[in-house]
Design an enzyme around this catalytic site. Structure first.
Site, PDB file in Angstrom:
ATOM      1  CD  GLU A  54      41.411  43.023  40.554  1.00 54.14           C
ATOM      2  OE1 GLU A  54      41.157  43.807  39.598  1.00 54.14           O
ATOM      3  OE2 GLU A  54      42.305  42.181  40.521  1.00 54.14           O
TER       4      GLU A  54
ATOM      5  CB  CYS B 271      43.774  44.144  36.546  1.00 52.51           C
ATOM      6  SG  CYS B 271      44.295  43.884  38.250  1.00 52.51           S
TER       7      CYS B 271
END
Length: 454
Positions: A230, A264
């Site tokens: 991720e 993010c």
């Protein structure tokens, strides 16, 4: 490599704590403990593991203020957001406590055999390499499904949140997890490669930068070990002419400036169609200007410092390079040590760093689009593929564009966010694999085919 880790409060520069890095012998002992604990842990029933999740949620709740303050002191998150992070971890524990038995139950498949099914067996010891921006949440969303599936876990956390890393291990142990089920490794990033190569480690989960993901996944692939990545994001936030700004502006601002922009999945490129462009800028600027900057430990803090001064310097470089190419500063662009003021850039084009790169901080570049199709085209112009958000009153028309967005998530009239009930992950340079939901608990299992005839 230094023998100690020093944690620093990024708001005032005060030294918080010193921690001794683990010796090679201690790391070997931790690895062996993880393996021996796994040999017993994998035989426990799923029901007994989910009971521990209930206790884990209770430990989080009972220590909510302590953990929240620790996060805020170590990485500068506003205290209200730290509390919300712990509360989200509690929801995660609750979700998997209620659903893991069904997620991990044998899946019957009808074949010519008398009996055939898929058995979801744990893999072994799993390494998690985690970042500092959500010090508890990132770890829990890796560890909770991983442990509940019957694996044991090792954590290599970011050094600037070492206190959080040790607190998380204590949290699992307080809840009654066997010693060795979840352990923190105080070691340098340079040692990760050797850890992955160790025969005890069976797979690795990474949340972090694109560079870190490439390095770690390359090492894992060389020794044929699974990885889940991720990584970074460059999420587009599309505002169409018919968007309800009065209804959604608070959400749009939060999508960029939550956690001082250090997420993010934050909105990092605002793509606004020309019919609403001027009104959007007016309302957006008013909201951003009103964000309250203060000591993150104070209750009224809405935005604060970045986690480290070098991060603010990197952000300044990206903004400066974009301004040199023609971007105009509408608001902000001031730095003071680890603080970077909320910044809005206009007249941004697709060749500028604030468009092509991930900006990890409170910077909002705004790009004008001619139409919905043009906006989708601009949003798709990215190496990253974590998520896209689109604001419009015509949700049916927006739904027709789902297939044109190659990202891991597409949110209509809301900000991209993680939810224990839904899979989370990206495409392209944002990584691969999924966390959370049923998909997340199935990442680190052996999906074993069982075929029985008499």
């Amino acid at each position: 490599m230094k023998n100690t880790i020093t944690t620093i409060n990024p708001y005032n520069g005060a030294e918080l704590n010193k921690f001794q890095r683990f010796s090679v012998d201690k790391i070997d002992s931790i690895l062996n403990n993880a393996q021996s604990t796994y040999n017993e842990w994998k035989t426990t029933t799923i029901k007994s593991r989910t009971k521990l999740l209930v206790k884990l949620g209770d430990v989080l709740n009972n220590n909510l203020e302590e953990y929240s303050r620790l996060m805020t002191e170590e990485m500068g998150k506003p205290i209200k957001e730290s509390r919300a992070e712990i509360e989200k971890c509690i929801l995660l524990c609750d979700f998997y406590s209620k659903n893991s038995e069904s997620f991990l139950a044998d899946e019957i498949i009808e074949t010519e055999a008398q009996e055939s099914f898929i058995s979801y067996d744990p893999l072994g010891v799993i390494l998690g390499v985690m970042p500092w921006n959500y010090p508890f949440w990132q770890v829990f969303r890796f560890a909770v499904p991983t442990l509940t599936a019957g694996n044991t876990a090792l954590l290599k956390h970011a050094s600037n949140v070492t206190g959080c890393a040790l607190a998380i291990q204590n949290c699992f142990e307080q809840a009654g997890y066997p010693i060795g089920c979840f352990q923190t490794l105080l070691t340098d990033h340079d040692n990760i490669e050797e850890l992955i190569k160790n025969k005890i480690i069976k797979a690795v989960s990474v949340t972090g930068s694109e560079k870190a993901g490439i390095s770690i996944s390359t090492t894992a692939s060389k020794v044929l070990k699974k990885s889940v990545l991720e990584l970074g994001g460059n999420n587009a936030c599309i505002i169409l002419d018919d968007a309800d700004l009065e209804k959604h502006m608070d959400t749009i601002v939060k999508a960029r400036f939550q956690n001082s922009g250090q997420s993010c999945i934050a909105a990092k490129r605002f793509i606004v169609t020309k019919g609403i462009y001027n009104e959007f800028i007016k309302q957006f600027k008013e909201k951003v200007e009103a964000l309250n900057y203060t000591d993150p430990i104070k209750e009224d803090a809405e935005i604060s410092v970045l986690a480290r001064e070098d991060l603010a310097k990197d952000l300044q470089e990206q903004v400066d390079a974009s301004v040199k190419k023609g971007a105009k500063v509408l608001l902000g662009n001031k730095r003071d040590n680890a603080y970077f003021s909320p910044t809005i850039l206009i007249e941004v084009t697709s060749d500028m760093k604030v468009f092509t790169e991930e900006t990890f901080g409170p910077v909002a570049p705004i790009i004008k689009a001619d139409s919905m199709d043009h906006a989708i085209e601009l949003a798709s112009n990215s190496r990253f593929g974590l998520g896209t958000m689109l604001f419009t009153k015509n949700t049916e028309a927006a739904k027709l564009k789902i297939g044109e967005i190659a990202d891991g998530a597409f949110f209509i009239n809301d900000m991209v966010k993680s939810d224990p009930r839904l899979p989370f992950g990206g495409t392209k340079a944002s990584g691969y694999g999924r966390e959370l939901s049923q998909e997340g608990i199935h990442e680190f299992v052996n999906k074993k085919t069982v075929y029985i005839n008499k």
